[in-house]
Design a protein around this motif. Structure first.
Motif, PDB file in Angstrom:
ATOM      1  N   PRO A  51      -0.705  -9.711   9.434  1.00 22.06           N
ATOM      2  CA  PRO A  51      -1.558  -8.700   8.063  1.00 22.06           C
ATOM      3  C   PRO A  51      -1.477  -9.533   7.393  1.00 22.06           C
ATOM      4  O   PRO A  51      -1.638 -10.553   6.846  1.00 22.06           O
ATOM      5  N   PHE A  52      -2.922  -9.775   6.682  1.00 22.27           N
ATOM      6  CA  PHE A  52      -4.082 -10.146   5.940  1.00 22.27           C
ATOM      7  C   PHE A  52      -4.627 -11.733   6.756  1.00 22.27           C
ATOM      8  O   PHE A  52      -5.671 -12.639   6.437  1.00 22.27           O
ATOM      9  N   PHE A  53      -4.468 -11.862   8.039  1.00 21.55           N
ATOM     10  CA  PHE A  53      -5.414 -12.584   8.876  1.00 21.55           C
ATOM     11  C   PHE A  53      -5.950 -12.065  10.132  1.00 21.55           C
ATOM     12  O   PHE A  53      -5.645 -12.668  10.839  1.00 21.55           O
ATOM     13  N   LYS A  54      -5.910 -10.452  10.461  1.00 30.11           N
ATOM     14  CA  LYS A  54      -6.404  -9.883  11.604  1.00 30.11           C
ATOM     15  C   LYS A  54      -5.258 -10.229  12.810  1.00 30.11           C
ATOM     16  O   LYS A  54      -4.115 -10.868  12.651  1.00 30.11           O
ATOM     17  N   GLU A  55      -5.997 -10.225  14.083  1.00 29.59           N
ATOM     18  CA  GLU A  55      -5.383 -10.957  15.044  1.00 29.59           C
ATOM     19  C   GLU A  55      -5.563 -12.471  15.056  1.00 29.59           C
ATOM     20  O   GLU A  55      -6.640 -13.010  14.843  1.00 29.59           O
ATOM     21  N   VAL A  56      -4.960 -12.943  15.839  1.00 31.36           N
ATOM     22  CA  VAL A  56      -4.533 -14.809  15.939  1.00 31.36           C
ATOM     23  C   VAL A  56      -3.728 -14.780  16.940  1.00 31.36           C
ATOM     24  O   VAL A  56      -3.083 -13.931  18.076  1.00 31.36           O
ATOM     25  N   ILE A  57      -4.243 -15.977  17.643  1.00 27.67           N
ATOM     26  CA  ILE A  57      -3.881 -16.494  19.321  1.00 27.67           C
ATOM     27  C   ILE A  57      -2.837 -17.659  18.697  1.00 27.67           C
ATOM     28  O   ILE A  57      -3.312 -18.864  18.376  1.00 27.67           O
ATOM     29  N   VAL A  58      -1.509 -17.741  19.130  1.00 31.59           N
ATOM     30  CA  VAL A  58      -0.489 -18.512  18.511  1.00 31.59           C
ATOM     31  C   VAL A  58      -0.310 -19.185  20.348  1.00 31.59           C
ATOM     32  O   VAL A  58       0.182 -18.591  21.069  1.00 31.59           O
ATOM     33  N   PHE A 327       0.799  -5.835 -13.180  1.00 31.02           N
ATOM     34  CA  PHE A 327       0.433  -5.831 -11.667  1.00 31.02           C
ATOM     35  C   PHE A 327      -1.372  -5.584 -12.054  1.00 31.02           C
ATOM     36  O   PHE A 327      -2.126  -5.548 -13.148  1.00 31.02           O
ATOM     37  N   GLU A 328      -2.467  -7.098 -10.923  1.00 33.24           N
ATOM     38  CA  GLU A 328      -3.621  -7.211 -11.351  1.00 33.24           C
ATOM     39  C   GLU A 328      -3.612  -7.970  -9.545  1.00 33.24           C
ATOM     40  O   GLU A 328      -3.014  -8.730  -9.114  1.00 33.24           O
ATOM     41  N   LEU A 329      -4.562  -7.554  -9.179  1.00 33.88           N
ATOM     42  CA  LEU A 329      -5.058  -7.253  -7.930  1.00 33.88           C
ATOM     43  C   LEU A 329      -6.574  -8.094  -8.233  1.00 33.88           C
ATOM     44  O   LEU A 329      -7.316  -7.003  -8.830  1.00 33.88           O
ATOM     45  N   GLY A 330      -7.087  -9.297  -7.217  1.00 33.16           N
ATOM     46  CA  GLY A 330      -7.998  -9.426  -7.555  1.00 33.16           C
ATOM     47  C   GLY A 330      -9.419  -9.321  -6.475  1.00 33.16           C
ATOM     48  O   GLY A 330      -9.201  -8.227  -6.210  1.00 33.16           O
ATOM     49  N   MET A 331     -10.484  -9.679  -6.881  1.00 30.46           N
ATOM     50  CA  MET A 331     -11.850  -8.853  -6.459  1.00 30.46           C
ATOM     51  C   MET A 331     -11.597  -8.987  -4.917  1.00 30.46           C
ATOM     52  O   MET A 331     -10.938 -10.506  -3.931  1.00 30.46           O
ATOM     53  N   ALA A 332     -12.279  -8.577  -4.107  1.00 31.90           N
ATOM     54  CA  ALA A 332     -12.455  -8.390  -2.474  1.00 31.90           C
ATOM     55  C   ALA A 332     -11.368  -8.443  -2.282  1.00 31.90           C
ATOM     56  O   ALA A 332     -10.908  -7.761  -0.271  1.00 31.90           O
ATOM     57  N   ALA A 333      -9.844  -8.590  -2.495  1.00 31.05           N
ATOM     58  CA  ALA A 333      -8.925  -7.872  -1.839  1.00 31.05           C
ATOM     59  C   ALA A 333      -8.789  -6.788  -0.972  1.00 31.05           C
ATOM     60  O   ALA A 333      -7.901  -6.980   0.183  1.00 31.05           O
ATOM     61  N   LEU A 334      -9.176  -5.690  -1.142  1.00 34.57           N
ATOM     62  CA  LEU A 334      -9.834  -4.664  -1.121  1.00 34.57           C
ATOM     63  C   LEU A 334     -10.849  -4.275  -0.320  1.00 34.57           C
ATOM     64  O   LEU A 334     -10.714  -3.222   0.569  1.00 34.57           O
ATOM     65  N   GLY A 335     -11.535  -4.941  -0.706  1.00 34.99           N
ATOM     66  CA  GLY A 335     -13.117  -5.116  -0.076  1.00 34.99           C
ATOM     67  C   GLY A 335     -13.839  -3.428  -0.837  1.00 34.99           C
ATOM     68  O   GLY A 335     -13.222  -3.116  -1.683  1.00 34.99           O
ATOM     69  N   GLY A 336     -14.831  -3.170  -0.697  1.00 27.29           N
ATOM     70  CA  GLY A 336     -15.674  -2.327  -1.342  1.00 27.29           C
ATOM     71  C   GLY A 336     -15.305  -1.130  -0.918  1.00 27.29           C
ATOM     72  O   GLY A 336     -14.760  -0.513   0.537  1.00 27.29           O
ATOM     73  N   LYS A 349      -0.396   0.337  -1.898  1.00 25.48           N
ATOM     74  CA  LYS A 349       0.478  -0.577  -2.116  1.00 25.48           C
ATOM     75  C   LYS A 349       0.531  -0.846  -0.300  1.00 25.48           C
ATOM     76  O   LYS A 349       1.541  -1.665  -0.116  1.00 25.48           O
ATOM     77  N   ASP A 350      -0.591   0.151   0.334  1.00 25.16           N
ATOM     78  CA  ASP A 350      -0.202  -0.503   1.661  1.00 25.16           C
ATOM     79  C   ASP A 350      -0.159  -2.027   2.081  1.00 25.16           C
ATOM     80  O   ASP A 350       0.391  -3.266   2.951  1.00 25.16           O
ATOM     81  N   LEU A 351      -1.172  -2.630   1.605  1.00 25.37           N
ATOM     82  CA  LEU A 351      -1.833  -4.317   1.206  1.00 25.37           C
ATOM     83  C   LEU A 351      -0.839  -5.185   0.414  1.00 25.37           C
ATOM     84  O   LEU A 351      -0.121  -6.045   0.961  1.00 25.37           O
TER      85      LEU A 351
END
Length: 444
Positions: A51-58, A327-336, A349-351
């Motif tokens: 989460p927050f980093f999408k799909e990754v290849i380790v 609580f404060e959620l910065g700009m662009a954290a959830l997108g538009g 809550k999900d984020l």
């Protein structure tokens, strides 16, 4: 050994969530050449989702012959629409334990040492602040034996610099770590989530044409054209459909786009993606107009459960605040987002709780998990009307909206405040060329 089959690819199950119950999900093993002794070693690949980093290849390589090993992380998700910059003030040794996802397109800087690691000179990494410092030291020490033989003066200066980097881990003096990633796929942990991290500043920025070329999303000779007037008329009257990939399972999907006029506000672009393979659905909203002359702060006093049905337009530049929860959620954290107030709170809550990567699995600290679970319970009480709070949308671009159920009359529960943007906010919005005399005096 795991096998990547066509069925897995088409079914969207190649990238798995990290968890303690995935005993059957093993890494793919590939025999590969060791770059140290030039004999064959083993590379293990794990395709997963953070989460927050999408799909990754380790990937992890180890050589049984010489003992050399190496680990890397690569983003397998899509490039974000904006770049991201994290600026962290490292004040204590505890800050060195913050988790960091650093994409290979990111630039790492320590201004106090005039030190910079340019993009694409290191592979992506999932590490800590201390791990990034150790990695930088290891990179500088790699060719030191050769330098000491061929250029002792340069080697001595590098040794002195390595000592400075090592000394940073003692945190005797505060220093700054900057991670700037035009792909938007890097991440630095906020250990006090969901509260605002006073030591960490997160800003979004528009990529330059050169950065788009480096990321491979724009050709060297590509020119941005302005849409013709008849094209805009077509968009207003039709739903445009274009092919894309699902952000969850990466299967082929379609995105619908339409220009919509919001009553008593302005025109916006709504984009909705539906995936037939995994059922994922998402919507994103972009302002159809220009940045307003003044920023807007909208405050709603939530007093009734019916407030949850109010329409909300949150632009990418808008921050969300709930003062009673600190609580404060910065700009662009959830997108538009164009949704209801209840839908937006569920997304928050999900984020913060459900998809927080640093409380998943057995490694999540118990106290942090408890704090975030309590925060999620408070959000649930707000949505059910058990707790009354103030909900604030703070948008320096002035492109966010909260439905006035009494329109065209004033809403007694909504306060709208217009304000002049600061110089820093203009920078975040890419309006550097629109400085006023007041901002120029501030700089002086």
């Amino acid at each position: 050994m795991s096998v990547i089959s066509e069925e897995n690819v088409r079914g969207g199950s190649v990238f798995k969530d990290i968890g303690g119950d995935d005993g059957d999900w093993e890494p793919t093993e590939i025999e590969s050449l060791c770059m140290n002794c030039h004999l064959n070693g083993m590379t293990r690949l794990l395709l997963t989702k953070i989460p927050f980093f999408k799909e990754v290849i380790v990937s992890s390589f180890s050589c049984a012959h010489c003992g050399w090993s190496n680990t890397e992380i690569q983003s397998a998700g899509r490039i974000q629409e904006q770049g991201i910059c994290y600026t962290l003030k490292v004040k204590t040794k505890q800050d060195l334990n913050r988790e960091v996802v650093k994409a290979d397109s990111a630039t790492t800087k320590i201004p106090e040492l005039d030190f910079e690691i340019p993009p694409y000179t290191q592979k992506g990494a999932l590490s800590t602040i201390e791990g990034l410092l150790d990695r930088a030291v290891a990179g500088l020490e790699q060719d030191q034996p050769v330098r000491r033989a061929t250029d002792p003066d340069v080697a001595e200066k590098i040794d002195e610099f390595i000592q400075k980097l090592q000394k940073l881990k003692e945190v005797e003096n505060e220093f700054t770590l900057v991670i700037e990633d035009p792909s938007g796929n890097s991440f630095v942990e906020n250990p006090v989530a969901p509260q605002k991290d006073e030591a960490l500043t997160v800003t979004r920025f528009k990529r330059s044409a050169q950065q788009d070329v480096q990321l491979g999303i724009r050709a060297d000779d590509e020119l941005d054209g302005e849409p013709a007037g008849n094209d805009l008329d077509t968009m207003r009257n039709e739903v445009l459909v274009f092919d894309t990939n699902c952000p969850e399972c990466n299967a082929p999907a379609s995105t619908n786009m339409k220009l919509v006029q919001i009553p008593h506000f302005k025109e916006v672009i709504i984009m909705a993606t539906n995936c037939d393979s995994c059922g994922h659905r998402t919507n994103e909203v972009k302002s159809g107009g220009a940045t307003e002359d003044l920023g807007t702060k909208i405050t709603l006093n939530i007093t009734d459960p019916s407030d949850m049905t109010r329409d909300v337009l949150k632009s990418e530049t808008c921050s969300i605040l709930i003062p009673e929860l600190d609580f404060e959620l910065g700009m662009a954290a959830l997108g538009g987002k164009f949704t209801t107030l209840e839908g937006l709170l569920k997304d928050v809550k999900d984020l913060i709780v459900s998809k927080n990567p640093f409380i998943c699995g057995d490694s999540g600290p118990t106290d942090r998990m408890q704090k975030l679970m309590e925060f999620g319970e408070k959000l649930e009480k707000i949505m059910t009307g058990e707790v009354n709070v103030h909900f604030v949308l703070d948008d320096p671009a002035g492109n966010s909206y909260l439905q006035n159920v009494y329109a065209p009359d004033p809403d007694p529960e909504i306060t709208v405040e217009k304000y002049t943007r600061t110089f820093e906010q203009n920078e975040d919005l890419g309006l550097n060329d629109m400085k006023t005399e007041g901002y120029q005096e501030e700089e002086k």
